[in-house]
Design a protein around this motif. Structure first.
Motif, PDB file in Angstrom:
ATOM      1  N   PRO A  11     -17.667 -14.941  45.387  1.00 57.68           N
ATOM      2  CA  PRO A  11     -18.441 -15.723  44.408  1.00 57.68           C
ATOM      3  C   PRO A  11     -17.633 -16.809  43.718  1.00 57.68           C
ATOM      4  CG  PRO A  11     -18.035 -13.490  43.606  1.00 57.68           C
ATOM      5  CD  PRO A  11     -17.640 -13.502  45.043  1.00 57.68           C
ATOM      6  N   TYR A  12     -16.320 -16.643  43.629  1.00 58.18           N
ATOM      7  CA  TYR A  12     -15.492 -17.668  42.987  1.00 58.18           C
ATOM      8  C   TYR A  12     -15.471 -18.974  43.771  1.00 58.18           C
ATOM      9  CZ  TYR A  12     -13.547 -14.290  39.653  1.00 58.18           C
ATOM     10  OH  TYR A  12     -13.392 -13.367  38.652  1.00 58.18           O
ATOM     11  N   LEU A  13     -15.844 -18.926  45.061  1.00 52.32           N
ATOM     12  CA  LEU A  13     -15.853 -20.138  45.880  1.00 52.32           C
ATOM     13  C   LEU A  13     -17.041 -21.046  45.568  1.00 52.32           C
ATOM     14  CD1 LEU A  13     -14.789 -18.522  49.260  1.00 52.32           C
ATOM     15  CD2 LEU A  13     -13.462 -20.219  47.969  1.00 52.32           C
ATOM     16  N   THR A  14     -18.040 -20.517  44.888  1.00 46.61           N
ATOM     17  CA  THR A  14     -19.231 -21.311  44.573  1.00 46.61           C
ATOM     18  C   THR A  14     -19.564 -21.344  43.091  1.00 46.61           C
ATOM     19  OG1 THR A  14     -20.624 -19.372  45.026  1.00 46.61           O
ATOM     20  CG2 THR A  14     -20.267 -20.925  46.836  1.00 46.61           C
ATOM     21  N   GLU A  48     -14.659 -16.097  28.545  1.00 42.45           N
ATOM     22  CA  GLU A  48     -15.061 -15.901  27.152  1.00 42.45           C
ATOM     23  C   GLU A  48     -16.445 -15.260  27.062  1.00 42.45           C
ATOM     24  OE1 GLU A  48     -15.640 -18.465  23.012  1.00 42.45           O
ATOM     25  OE2 GLU A  48     -14.664 -19.365  24.761  1.00 42.45           O
ATOM     26  N   SER A  49     -17.390 -15.791  27.820  1.00 46.24           N
ATOM     27  CA  SER A  49     -18.744 -15.238  27.791  1.00 46.24           C
ATOM     28  C   SER A  49     -18.918 -14.086  28.773  1.00 46.24           C
ATOM     29  CB  SER A  49     -19.767 -16.321  28.126  1.00 46.24           C
ATOM     30  OG  SER A  49     -19.631 -16.741  29.479  1.00 46.24           O
ATOM     31  N   ARG A  50     -17.950 -13.945  29.707  1.00 47.89           N
ATOM     32  CA  ARG A  50     -17.986 -12.940  30.769  1.00 47.89           C
ATOM     33  C   ARG A  50     -19.255 -13.096  31.615  1.00 47.89           C
ATOM     34  NH1 ARG A  50     -13.793  -9.982  30.836  1.00 47.89           N
ATOM     35  NH2 ARG A  50     -14.690  -8.595  32.407  1.00 47.89           N
ATOM     36  N   LEU A  51     -19.513 -14.352  32.000  1.00 45.60           N
ATOM     37  CA  LEU A  51     -20.625 -14.690  32.871  1.00 45.60           C
ATOM     38  C   LEU A  51     -20.147 -15.662  33.948  1.00 45.60           C
ATOM     39  CD1 LEU A  51     -23.411 -15.385  30.208  1.00 45.60           C
ATOM     40  CD2 LEU A  51     -23.293 -13.395  31.732  1.00 45.60           C
ATOM     41  N   PHE A  52     -20.745 -15.553  35.143  1.00 45.15           N
ATOM     42  CA  PHE A  52     -20.518 -16.572  36.156  1.00 45.15           C
ATOM     43  C   PHE A  52     -21.394 -17.775  35.843  1.00 45.15           C
ATOM     44  CE2 PHE A  52     -18.604 -13.211  38.743  1.00 45.15           C
ATOM     45  CZ  PHE A  52     -17.580 -13.916  39.364  1.00 45.15           C
ATOM     46  N   ARG A  53     -20.835 -18.967  36.028  1.00 42.65           N
ATOM     47  CA  ARG A  53     -21.545 -20.220  35.773  1.00 42.65           C
ATOM     48  C   ARG A  53     -21.683 -21.010  37.070  1.00 42.65           C
ATOM     49  NH1 ARG A  53     -23.631 -19.204  30.758  1.00 42.65           N
ATOM     50  NH2 ARG A  53     -21.985 -18.692  29.254  1.00 42.65           N
ATOM     51  N   ASP A  54     -22.885 -21.492  37.324  1.00 40.77           N
ATOM     52  CA  ASP A  54     -23.112 -22.348  38.482  1.00 40.77           C
ATOM     53  C   ASP A  54     -22.596 -23.749  38.198  1.00 40.77           C
ATOM     54  OD1 ASP A  54     -24.388 -20.329  39.939  1.00 40.77           O
ATOM     55  OD2 ASP A  54     -26.323 -20.770  39.001  1.00 40.77           O
ATOM     56  N   GLY A  55     -22.393 -24.491  39.280  1.00 41.64           N
ATOM     57  CA  GLY A  55     -22.056 -25.898  39.122  1.00 41.64           C
ATOM     58  C   GLY A  55     -20.648 -26.267  39.529  1.00 41.64           C
TER      59      GLY A  55
END
Length: 348
Positions: free
Chosen positions: A51-54, A60-67
């Motif tokens: 998932p880190y590739l996309t 800080e928020s402990r969430l994955f962010r798109d973009g």
């Protein structure tokens, strides 16, 4: 010159050479002897599914962010199962309690590279136990991952435990569950791994391809189902079958690194009707109720002590020791012929 394994793209591996860096204050230099390849997390970067590739992990928020991607190719020096010899210590460090000295064999995380420059605080207490073969040090982290799942499972003496996935971590979890007093049913889709599971303490071994795993487990427990299950393969259908296999109010420890959407996992079925508890086990921390007594460091150190005392055979998990120059072949083996390999180790 330092040699470093890197992924230059999906399923593309090369061994690059870099100039050795100066040792900064507060660090150790370690010459790598062995580095174990993770057939789970590492292969996600090798295959291009991590998932880190996309996306980006927002700490800080402990969430994955798109973009934006958190990592990009080349992915350099992945790996978290290293063991080597200390060759240099920053001048101000000798005499620090627990600090390794030049010549000591140490274990830790510095990636698939011929030498690691590692912050000293990360190496306190990381000297290999006396009498332990150097290769065993490469199992500290994978052993801790399995150990963490055992702590999350909260096994009681005499309980029935199903362990789904009998790769290296699953086999260690099977052995640790047995040591904890459980009667263990091992589940996998590879005959060679089912045979290994019996050697590592499984009371019975079931073929995941049969389609009858949950029924067989319930029949063997007077219709009740397993008290708990540990799912460590990272496959959604396996997680679903683990849910189907436990008793009403049973616990499932999800310890695999699941990729993509949850195809094969149906939460409206047995999970809902049997009120199954699903608990995540991930090596970033220990179960919250135990955090006052346990830590990831303690998991690693205790696991190596159990190995040194003869309770766990890690040498039997090593299927291949491959020169680092042939690292690309090692990943092809794990990716394309997983039935032919267990723990694959790079030798430097």
């Amino acid at each position: 010159m330092e040699r470093v394994v890197q992924f230059t793209g999906p399923r593309q591996v090369e061994v690059a050479r870099h100039e050795s860096a100066e040792l900064p204050p507060g660090h150790l230099r370690v010459r790598t002897r062995f580095s174990g390849i993770s057939a789970g997390t590492e292969l996600t970067a090798y295959r291009g599914t991590n998932p880190y590739l996309t996306r980006t992990w927002d700490a800080e928020s402990r969430l994955f962010r798109d973009g934006a991607a958190g990592i990009s190719y080349p992915v350099v020096g992945w790996g978290y199962s290293e063991v080597g010899e200390v060759t240099e210590v920053s001048p101000e460090l000798p005499g620090t309690p627990g600090m390794p000295a030049v010549g000591d064999l140490v274990w830790g995380i510095w990636g698939h590279r011929s030498e690691g420059i590692v912050p000293a605080e990360r190496m306190l207490g990381h000297t290999l136990p006396a009498g332990l073969a150097p290769l065993a040090g490469a199992f500290a982290r994978v052993g801790a991952i399995a150990y963490n799942a055992i702590l999350s499972a909260q096994i009681h003496l005499g309980e029935d435990v199903a362990v789904f996935g009998q790769g290296v971590i699953g086999l260690i979890a099977t052995r640790l569950a047995q040591l904890s007093g459980a009667r263990v049913t091992a589940v996998d889709a590879m005959d060679v791994r089912l045979a290994a599971a019996r050697k590592y303490g499984a009371h019975s071994a079931l073929d995941a391809r049969s389609g009858t795993v949950a029924d067989t487990i319930r029949a063997a427990t007077d219709g009740r189902g397993a008290d708990l299950a540990i799912e460590i393969s990272g496959a959604y259908p396996a997680l679903h079958e683990a849910v189907r296999s436990v008793a009403v109010g049973g616990r499932v420890v999800a310890s695999g690194f699941y990729q993509g959407d949850g195809n094969g996992l149906r939460l409206g079925d047995e999970f809902h009707h049997n009120r199954v508890e699903i608990v995540c086990s991930q090596i970033g921390g220990v179960p919250a109720p135990l955090s006052g007594r346990w830590s990831v460091e303690r998991l690693q150190q205790t696991f190596l002590r159990l190995v040194a005392e003869g309770h766990i055979d890690v040498a039997g998990l090593v299927s291949h020791v491959i020169p680092v120059a042939d690292a690309a072949d090692a990943y092809v083996l794990l990716d394309e012929r997983p039935a032919d390999a267990l723990q694959v180790v790079l030798e430097f």
